[in-house]
Design a protein around this motif. Sequence first.
Motif, PDB file in Angstrom:
ATOM      1  N   ASP A 228      -6.173  13.099  15.183  1.00  0.00           N
ATOM      2  CA  ASP A 228      -7.155  12.757  14.151  1.00  0.00           C
ATOM      3  C   ASP A 228      -6.508  11.950  13.023  1.00  0.00           C
ATOM      4  OD1 ASP A 228      -9.093  14.173  15.520  1.00  0.00           O
ATOM      5  OD2 ASP A 228      -8.750  16.027  14.392  1.00  0.00           O
ATOM      6  N   VAL A 229      -7.269  11.016  12.475  1.00  0.00           N
ATOM      7  CA  VAL A 229      -6.817  10.219  11.330  1.00  0.00           C
ATOM      8  C   VAL A 229      -7.513  10.723  10.076  1.00  0.00           C
ATOM      9  CG1 VAL A 229      -6.787   7.928  10.269  1.00  0.00           C
ATOM     10  CG2 VAL A 229      -6.389   8.173  12.729  1.00  0.00           C
ATOM     11  N   ASP A 230      -6.721  10.981   9.036  1.00  0.00           N
ATOM     12  CA  ASP A 230      -7.253  11.359   7.721  1.00  0.00           C
ATOM     13  C   ASP A 230      -6.287  10.782   6.691  1.00  0.00           C
ATOM     14  OD1 ASP A 230      -8.364  12.431   5.476  1.00  0.00           O
ATOM     15  OD2 ASP A 230      -8.065  14.534   6.022  1.00  0.00           O
ATOM     16  N   THR A 231      -6.624   9.612   6.161  1.00  0.00           N
ATOM     17  CA  THR A 231      -5.705   8.856   5.312  1.00  0.00           C
ATOM     18  C   THR A 231      -6.326   8.530   3.963  1.00  0.00           C
ATOM     19  OG1 THR A 231      -4.654   7.832   7.245  1.00  0.00           O
ATOM     20  CG2 THR A 231      -4.355   6.721   5.146  1.00  0.00           C
ATOM     21  N   PHE A 232      -5.495   8.621   2.923  1.00  0.00           N
ATOM     22  CA  PHE A 232      -5.858   8.159   1.582  1.00  0.00           C
ATOM     23  C   PHE A 232      -4.815   7.123   1.193  1.00  0.00           C
ATOM     24  CE2 PHE A 232      -5.316   8.030  -2.972  1.00  0.00           C
ATOM     25  CZ  PHE A 232      -6.604   8.081  -3.482  1.00  0.00           C
ATOM     26  N   ALA A 233      -5.252   5.985   0.654  1.00  0.00           N
ATOM     27  CA  ALA A 233      -4.296   4.921   0.339  1.00  0.00           C
ATOM     28  C   ALA A 233      -4.629   4.227  -0.974  1.00  0.00           C
ATOM     29  CB  ALA A 233      -4.260   3.902   1.466  1.00  0.00           C
ATOM     30  N   ILE A 234      -3.575   3.707  -1.588  1.00  0.00           N
ATOM     31  CA  ILE A 234      -3.692   2.894  -2.800  1.00  0.00           C
ATOM     32  C   ILE A 234      -3.294   1.478  -2.426  1.00  0.00           C
ATOM     33  CG2 ILE A 234      -2.954   2.572  -5.184  1.00  0.00           C
ATOM     34  CD1 ILE A 234      -2.067   5.820  -3.491  1.00  0.00           C
ATOM     35  N   CYS A 235      -4.204   0.540  -2.585  1.00  0.00           N
ATOM     36  CA  CYS A 235      -3.925  -0.864  -2.279  1.00  0.00           C
ATOM     37  C   CYS A 235      -3.596  -1.580  -3.584  1.00  0.00           C
ATOM     38  CB  CYS A 235      -5.131  -1.509  -1.605  1.00  0.00           C
ATOM     39  SG  CYS A 235      -4.887  -3.246  -1.191  1.00  0.00           S
ATOM     40  N   PHE A 236      -2.348  -2.030  -3.724  1.00  0.00           N
ATOM     41  CA  PHE A 236      -1.903  -2.717  -4.931  1.00  0.00           C
ATOM     42  C   PHE A 236      -2.063  -4.223  -4.777  1.00  0.00           C
ATOM     43  CE2 PHE A 236       0.493   1.244  -4.815  1.00  0.00           C
ATOM     44  CZ  PHE A 236       0.426   1.698  -6.131  1.00  0.00           C
ATOM     45  N   TYR A 237      -2.416  -4.887  -5.882  1.00  0.00           N
ATOM     46  CA  TYR A 237      -2.364  -6.347  -5.885  1.00  0.00           C
ATOM     47  C   TYR A 237      -0.928  -6.788  -5.608  1.00  0.00           C
ATOM     48  CZ  TYR A 237      -7.113  -6.913  -7.754  1.00  0.00           C
ATOM     49  OH  TYR A 237      -8.473  -6.912  -7.908  1.00  0.00           O
ATOM     50  N   PRO A 238      -0.732  -8.053  -5.157  1.00  0.00           N
ATOM     51  CA  PRO A 238       0.620  -8.481  -4.781  1.00  0.00           C
ATOM     52  C   PRO A 238       1.694  -8.198  -5.826  1.00  0.00           C
ATOM     53  CG  PRO A 238      -0.967 -10.121  -4.095  1.00  0.00           C
ATOM     54  CD  PRO A 238      -1.738  -9.099  -4.884  1.00  0.00           C
ATOM     55  N   VAL A 239       1.352  -8.374  -7.099  1.00  0.00           N
ATOM     56  CA  VAL A 239       2.347  -8.160  -8.148  1.00  0.00           C
ATOM     57  C   VAL A 239       2.260  -6.753  -8.738  1.00  0.00           C
ATOM     58  CG1 VAL A 239       1.027  -8.899 -10.176  1.00  0.00           C
ATOM     59  CG2 VAL A 239       3.483  -9.408 -10.050  1.00  0.00           C
TER      60      VAL A 239
ATOM     61  N   GLU B 158       0.824  -1.215   0.000  1.00  0.00           N
ATOM     62  CA  GLU B 158       0.000   0.000   0.000  1.00  0.00           C
ATOM     63  C   GLU B 158       0.858   1.265   0.000  1.00  0.00           C
ATOM     64  OE1 GLU B 158      -4.214  -1.267   1.976  1.00  0.00           O
ATOM     65  OE2 GLU B 158      -2.704  -0.449   3.335  1.00  0.00           O
ATOM     66  N   MET B 159       0.414   2.240  -0.777  1.00  0.00           N
ATOM     67  CA  MET B 159       0.994   3.579  -0.727  1.00  0.00           C
ATOM     68  C   MET B 159      -0.021   4.449   0.012  1.00  0.00           C
ATOM     69  SD  MET B 159       2.011   6.247  -3.801  1.00  0.00           S
ATOM     70  CE  MET B 159       3.144   5.104  -4.605  1.00  0.00           C
ATOM     71  N   THR B 160       0.412   5.115   1.073  1.00  0.00           N
ATOM     72  CA  THR B 160      -0.523   5.890   1.881  1.00  0.00           C
ATOM     73  C   THR B 160      -0.087   7.341   2.013  1.00  0.00           C
ATOM     74  OG1 THR B 160       0.543   5.424   4.016  1.00  0.00           O
ATOM     75  CG2 THR B 160      -1.066   3.815   3.229  1.00  0.00           C
TER      76      THR B 160
END
Length: 271
Positions: free
Chosen positions: A83-94, A42-44
């Motif tokens: 406070d939490v304010d997060t945006f993330a990119i969840c990549f497939y394993p590969v 993940e890139m966050t």
Amino acid sequence: MNYKTYKPHKDLASIVKFYWTLEVPFDPNNQKQKIVPDGCIEMTFNFGDKIKRFTSETDFVLHPDAMLMGQRTKSFDILPVGDVDTFAICFYPVGFANFIKTALENLVDRETPISELFESEETDELERQMIQANDSQERIDIIESFLLKKLNEKNTISTIVESTVDTLLKTNGTTPIHAILKGDVSKRRQLERHFKKQIGISPKQLSKAIRLQATLSLLLNKKSETLTSIAYESDYFDQNHFIKDFKDFVGITPKEFLGNEQMALSALFYK
């Protein structure tokens, strides 16, 4: 907790699993939250207050505000200081191996600032745009523009890695690696080598993480009534095998997981 997920652009759909956002107002009574390995990278981007990641019961490091969270071989605890304010990119394993030449084994079990993975000028501009964006959709547009540009600088993903990951995802990690390779020992060595570079962890570790993800979904959504039935559906040898694997990854037993306040965040992600 306000948790939302978003689908990626069609040209990224085989690489990016989804985008997610999380907003949590500060509560002084907040407890540590355990994060469970899921086989993804993940890139966050953190727009809120700092987040602690514990390295022991009392010691911790602070997450970078823009980082890559590499593959995990074990669970870990986090605790926001505000406070939490997060945006993330969840990549497939590969998926993430398409964007960098760095061997992903170097990123395992750590949080790496994105400035160490890409040119500092472009990451500075990316962070600035993400901070100034008005909403999640604008942030998605910004990150997709960045990723699609990087995707054109094509890195070659090994066919044997792609086919193995595809099989593991389709079968929830239940297919033995030797069965995928049809007992070919030479291919096993080749696969291990490519996995370290392009996934970060071994095929067996990824298989366990993917299977755990499936069992957590069954457990949390009560799709199976007993631990025995979950073990059976997830193709474990028996209930003891399931409990052992679960405890190795999560740190507690399945029964201890349910209703545990320190598992609230992980439960949110898997429901």
